[in-house]
Design an enzyme around this catalytic site. Structure first.
Site, PDB file in Angstrom:
ATOM      1  N   ASP A  26     -25.855-105.137 -76.710  1.00 18.52           N
ATOM      2  CA  ASP A  26     -24.668-105.745 -77.325  1.00 18.52           C
ATOM      3  C   ASP A  26     -24.208-106.842 -76.372  1.00 18.52           C
ATOM      4  O   ASP A  26     -23.650-106.583 -75.306  1.00 18.52           O
ATOM      5  CB  ASP A  26     -23.579-104.686 -77.530  1.00 18.52           C
ATOM      6  CG  ASP A  26     -22.361-105.247 -78.254  1.00 18.52           C
ATOM      7  OD1 ASP A  26     -22.092-106.454 -78.121  1.00 18.52           O
ATOM      8  OD2 ASP A  26     -21.670-104.471 -78.942  1.00 18.52           O
TER       9      ASP A  26
ATOM     10  N   ARG B  71     -29.721-113.302-101.487  1.00 12.78           N
ATOM     11  CA  ARG B  71     -29.643-112.292-100.431  1.00 12.78           C
ATOM     12  C   ARG B  71     -30.499-112.643 -99.221  1.00 12.78           C
ATOM     13  O   ARG B  71     -30.245-112.185 -98.113  1.00 12.78           O
ATOM     14  CB  ARG B  71     -30.042-110.929-101.000  1.00 12.78           C
ATOM     15  CG  ARG B  71     -29.454-109.759-100.236  1.00 12.78           C
ATOM     16  CD  ARG B  71     -29.500-108.470-101.025  1.00 12.78           C
ATOM     17  NE  ARG B  71     -30.842-108.065-101.332  1.00 12.78           N
ATOM     18  CZ  ARG B  71     -31.286-107.778-102.567  1.00 12.78           C
ATOM     19  NH1 ARG B  71     -30.478-107.834-103.604  1.00 12.78           N
ATOM     20  NH2 ARG B  71     -32.525-107.424-102.762  1.00 12.78           N
TER      21      ARG B  71
ATOM     22  N   LYS C 108     -16.293-112.594 -82.745  1.00 15.62           N
ATOM     23  CA  LYS C 108     -15.535-112.868 -81.529  1.00 15.62           C
ATOM     24  C   LYS C 108     -15.635-114.348 -81.158  1.00 15.62           C
ATOM     25  O   LYS C 108     -15.074-115.180 -81.838  1.00 15.62           O
ATOM     26  CB  LYS C 108     -16.000-111.929 -80.414  1.00 15.62           C
ATOM     27  CG  LYS C 108     -16.017-110.438 -80.838  1.00 15.62           C
ATOM     28  CD  LYS C 108     -14.623-109.875 -81.037  1.00 15.62           C
ATOM     29  CE  LYS C 108     -14.580-108.544 -81.775  1.00 15.62           C
ATOM     30  NZ  LYS C 108     -15.357-107.469 -81.204  1.00 15.62           N
TER      31      LYS C 108
ATOM     32  N   TYR D  87     -19.055 -99.695 -77.296  1.00 19.75           N
ATOM     33  CA  TYR D  87     -18.006 -99.968 -78.289  1.00 19.75           C
ATOM     34  C   TYR D  87     -17.786 -98.714 -79.143  1.00 19.75           C
ATOM     35  O   TYR D  87     -18.768 -98.105 -79.609  1.00 19.75           O
ATOM     36  CB  TYR D  87     -18.496-101.149 -79.123  1.00 19.75           C
ATOM     37  CG  TYR D  87     -17.614-101.631 -80.228  1.00 19.75           C
ATOM     38  CD1 TYR D  87     -16.357-102.163 -79.963  1.00 19.75           C
ATOM     39  CD2 TYR D  87     -18.055-101.590 -81.550  1.00 19.75           C
ATOM     40  CE1 TYR D  87     -15.558-102.624 -80.998  1.00 19.75           C
ATOM     41  CE2 TYR D  87     -17.268-102.057 -82.583  1.00 19.75           C
ATOM     42  CZ  TYR D  87     -16.017-102.576 -82.298  1.00 19.75           C
ATOM     43  OH  TYR D  87     -15.231-103.032 -83.315  1.00 19.75           O
TER      44      TYR D  87
HETATM   45  C1  LIG Z   1     -15.840-106.327 -81.906  1.00 25.59           C
HETATM   46  C2  LIG Z   1     -17.067-105.810 -81.295  1.00 25.59           C
HETATM   47  C3  LIG Z   1     -18.087-105.291 -82.078  1.00 25.59           C
HETATM   48  C4  LIG Z   1     -17.983-105.147 -83.582  1.00 25.59           C
HETATM   49  O1  LIG Z   1     -17.818-106.337 -84.248  1.00 25.59           O
HETATM   50  P1  LIG Z   1     -17.124-106.388 -85.704  1.00 25.59           P
HETATM   51  O2  LIG Z   1     -17.478-107.727 -86.198  1.00 25.59           O
HETATM   52  O3  LIG Z   1     -15.658-106.184 -85.447  1.00 25.59           O
HETATM   53  O4  LIG Z   1     -17.698-105.272 -86.508  1.00 25.59           O
HETATM   54  C5  LIG Z   1     -19.232-104.855 -81.456  1.00 25.59           C
HETATM   55  N1  LIG Z   1     -19.375-104.907 -80.122  1.00 25.59           N
HETATM   56  C6  LIG Z   1     -18.416-105.398 -79.327  1.00 25.59           C
HETATM   57  C7  LIG Z   1     -18.630-105.455 -77.865  1.00 25.59           C
HETATM   58  C8  LIG Z   1     -17.224-105.856 -79.884  1.00 25.59           C
HETATM   59  O5  LIG Z   1     -16.269-106.324 -79.089  1.00 25.59           O
END
Ligand SMILES: *Cc1c(COP(=O)(O)O)cnc(C)c1O
Length: 392
Positions: A180, A55, A205, A108
């Site tokens: 973010d 972990r 992403k 988001y």
């Molecule tokens: C997709 C996304 C997330 C969340 O990511 P996941 O891996 O899908 O949980 C958070 N912030 C932004 C800006 C995103 O585009």
């Protein structure tokens, strides 16, 4: 060292690769020790990239953590099974009942839902603020405000925030600054040079880049790293070495992919801007995008993700526009090699501190690595379908 060179070398220290080019997949739950002395050493160093228990990660995780710190800066990187888990766990690591946080109104959607449904339940209050608030953020800070969360550009409507101004004021009031940073992929915006304390990404992403792994990262400064790391461990957050291997592989082409996404997206965005049917193109590199001046000042590039708004549409015409697409697929997420389209015709539900500026659907595109001329043709045919439907 230049960014493109960092991208090639990040996380490839020989202590992780042991001579091969890529850090190998090291799968483990149990780690076994040959002596009490060795076990004690592992216990003492368990937060410090030493094999202890699955972990806490293995060499594949340690290599990826190093890579993220080399690319984004900061002291350490906590890993999570999704971007959403990174956001929720980073916030939870630093708040307690009775605290207050400031959340950008353009965040988001699942981040908003987490604040409204989970933080609220534990007695943490959220105030949403205008992404373009700048130094006025000070008027929203209360005695119990613990952190300010930013996302720049904003989700779907792409407002670019004045991160350094908000960060400066936050620090004057002892608030933690979380960002973010998914859109920049940690490549086109330097979070720590702009006052951010914890930079979060959905590595799902662009880092992974191939639409086949869910993964989240949170990189913290020295001041916040120990608390973030230990909280992540207490919450049982861990990630698969196979997924981390794919993320490390994704990093190697991140520079060239982003460059091509950028070039393709700018071509498509310029074409959309020239069309009579389009009201506004919401691309941070365009003057028409709110906060464009901060993009020009603080970012070093753009990517494949932007939005646009039609002058005129209705549900039937919009559906015909979307349903006939060949290259643009409908789906959530973005950052892979393929083009995606998503229409959001209920923005009002996602904004509580600001008025929605747009009165028709906001259409978000992710421009992939196809030839942009094919993508433009797809959109051109779509606009013909839209016009035909509207004139019926
Ligand atoms: C997709 C996304 C997330 C969340 O990511 P996941 O891996 O899908 O949980 C958070 N912030 C932004 C800006 C995103 O585009």
């Amino acid at each position: 060292m230049k960014k493109q060179t960092q991208i090639i070398n990040a996380g490839r220290d020989s202590k992780w690769t042991r001579g091969v080019v890529n850090p190998p997949v090291e799968r483990a739950s149990t780690v076994v020790f040959d002596s009490v002395k060795e076990m004690k050493h592992a216990i003492a160093n368990r937060g410090n990239q030493t094999l202890f228990y699955g972990r806490r990660g293995t060499s594949t995780a340690f290599a990826f953590q190093d890579a993220m710190v080399e690319l984004e800066g900061g002291e350490g990187c906590a890993l999570y099974p999704s971007g959403t888990a990174a956001i929720t766990n980073a916030i939870l690591a630093f708040v307690k009942a009775g605290d207050h946080i400031l959340m950008v109104d353009t965040t988001y959607e699942p981040t908003r839902d987490f604040c409204d449904n989970v933080l609220a339940k534990f007695g943490v209050e959220t105030t949403y603020y205008d992404p373009l608030i700048g130094e006025e953020i000070e008027s929203l800070i209360k005695d119990n405000t613990r952190l300010i969360f930013l996302e720049s550009p904003g989700s779907i409507t792409m407002e670019v925030q004045d991160v350094p101004t908000i960060a400066k004021i936050a620090h004057q009031h002892d608030c933690i600054v979380m960002l973010d940073n998914t859109w920049s992929a940690g490549i086109y915006f330097d979070p720590f040079a702009h006052g951010v304390d914890i930079s979060i990404q959905a590595a799902t992403k662009y880092i992974v880049g191939h639409s086949d792994v869910m993964l989240g990262t949170a990189v913290a400064t020295e001041k916040y790293w120990p608390q973030l790391r230990e909280n992540s461990y207490l919450m049982g957050q861990c990630t698969s070495p196979d997924d981390l291997y794919l993320a490390l592989r994704g990093i190697r082409t991140l520079g060239v992919r982003l460059k091509q996404h950028q070039e393709n997206a700018l071509k498509v965005a310029r074409w959309l801007e020239s069309r009579d049917e389009v009201d506004v193109v919401l691309h941070p590199a365009f003057e028409s995008c709110p906060g464009h001046e901060f993009f020009t000042r603080d970012f070093t590039g753009s990517n494949g993700l932007f939005s646009f708004v039609l002058k005129d549409s209705n549900t039937k015409a919009l559906n015909e526009f979307l349903d006939g697409m060949h290259h643009f697929k409908m789906g959530f997420s973005w950052g892979g090699f393929e083009s995606l389209i998503l229409a959001n015709n209920n923005m009002a539900r996602l904004r509580t501190a600001t008025d929605v500026r747009y009165n028709t659907a906001v259409i978000r595109l992710h421009i992939g690595l196809e030839d942009p001329d094919d993508l433009i043709e797809d959109l051109a045919q779509g606009l013909e379908r839209l016009k035909a439907s509207l004139s019926q």
